[in-house]
Motif scaffolding. Structure first.
Motif, PDB file in Angstrom:
ATOM      1  N   TYR A  80      66.456 151.682  77.794  1.00 35.77           N
ATOM      2  CA  TYR A  80      67.152 152.974  77.634  1.00 35.77           C
ATOM      3  C   TYR A  80      66.409 154.116  78.345  1.00 35.77           C
ATOM      4  O   TYR A  80      66.095 155.152  77.754  1.00 35.77           O
ATOM      5  N   SER A 112      66.538 145.980  83.285  1.00 37.73           N
ATOM      6  CA  SER A 112      66.871 147.200  82.552  1.00 37.73           C
ATOM      7  C   SER A 112      67.886 146.907  81.456  1.00 37.73           C
ATOM      8  O   SER A 112      68.715 146.004  81.592  1.00 37.73           O
ATOM      9  N   THR A 153      70.571 154.531  83.487  1.00 32.83           N
ATOM     10  CA  THR A 153      70.329 153.123  83.825  1.00 32.83           C
ATOM     11  C   THR A 153      71.250 152.684  84.952  1.00 32.83           C
ATOM     12  O   THR A 153      70.833 151.961  85.868  1.00 32.83           O
ATOM     13  N   THR A 172      70.028 151.216  88.574  1.00 38.02           N
ATOM     14  CA  THR A 172      70.437 149.851  88.900  1.00 38.02           C
ATOM     15  C   THR A 172      71.185 149.817  90.227  1.00 38.02           C
ATOM     16  O   THR A 172      70.931 148.955  91.077  1.00 38.02           O
ATOM     17  N   ALA A 207      70.517 144.037  84.810  1.00 36.30           N
ATOM     18  CA  ALA A 207      70.748 145.122  83.859  1.00 36.30           C
ATOM     19  C   ALA A 207      71.743 144.665  82.796  1.00 36.30           C
ATOM     20  O   ALA A 207      72.713 143.961  83.089  1.00 36.30           O
TER      21      ALA A 207
END
Length: 267
Positions: free
Chosen positions: A152, A193, A207, A211, A223
């Motif tokens: 996060y 992630s 995020t 990514t 991710a």
């Protein structure tokens, strides 16, 4: 297990705490991979208990595990890039002590959560720059991490956290420099992630933006976006939960997913 605590430099309050397994633990003597946890805390404080719990969880996975107490806003303002330099010094200390701490120096992972993810994402962008090697009194060869974990993460002060210009100014007077998604290159390291789509504090677009930048640069990236969960879930189980919503068995799968991804990197 050995507990270590090391001041990183005389000109910073940053310290590194580690949980070191004996080289002889397990069926055969070996060196272990290492992981440095960089906790959150909005750059105002370090959530000590959560940092310890995360480090010990990675220790149980087979890492020599550490967590970083980095420079915060109570120490200086504008703050950045001081915590990034703290992390560079931590990586340097871990690698310099690899033989004594039973660590494989080629297997050092950095893991950031919330604003700790901001530090780690920026480190991933800048680990091979001259300025970071100079400020950390290290070399880019030493500073190179094997892999990166982001939970996060804050990625940019321009993507919804913090929400006010006054706080951003305390972080930096050059926010573009610390928008991590804008400084990704092919030298970024493999990155895992995760976050929750309805995170009410740090928007999931953070995020997503990082990514996308990694994928565009051709960097190995995985991710996971879980559909529901509050900010700051950490392990998302009873050991880090503060209420019923933060004990989330579905989100807690992130640790298994990371372990599988990391094992695949070794193959």
């Amino acid at each position: 297990m050995q507990l270590i605590s090391k001041r990183l430099t005389t000109d910073s309050p940053a310290t590194l705490t580690g949980y070191i397994q004996n080289r002889s633990d397990g069926p055969t003597p070996k060196n272990w991979p290492a992981i440095i946890v960089v906790p959150g805390g909005s750059y105002t404080h370090i959530p000590q208990a959560q940092a310890e719990t995360l480090a010990l969880a990675f220790n149980r996975l087979g890492f020599q595990s550490f967590y970083l107490n980095y420079t915060t806003l109570s120490d200086q303002s504008p703050l950045l890039p001081a915590p990034i330099v703290d992390l560079a010094r931590a990586v340097t200390v871990v690698k310099q002590n690899a033989a004594d701490w039973a660590i494989d120096p080629n297997q050092v992972v950095i893991a950031g959560f919330s604003v700790g993810g901001h530090i780690v994402a920026l480190y991933n962008d800048y680990w091979n720059t001259d300025w970071l090697a100079r400020d950390a009194q290290s070399t880019s060869t030493i500073l190179r991490p094997q892999a990166v974990l982001l939970g996060y993460p804050v990625i940019s002060p321009q993507l919804g956290f913090p929400k006010d210009a006054e706080t951003i100014a305390k972080w930096t007077d050059t926010p573009e420099r610390f928008a991590a998604e804008k400084h990704v290159s092919k030298t970024n390291r493999p990155t895992f992630s995760w976050g929750t789509v309805d995170d009410p504090i740090v928007p999931a677009v953070n995020t997503g933006a990082y990514t996308a930048a990694l994928a565009t640069a051709g960097v190995d990236v995985e991710a996971h976006f879980f559909h529901h969960g509050p900010h700051g879930l950490a392990l998302a189980d009873a050991t880090t939960a503060w209420d019923a919503t933060s004990n989330n068995p579905h989100v807690a799968h992130w640790m298994t997913l990371f372990s599988e991804w990391y094992a695949d990197l070794q193959s």
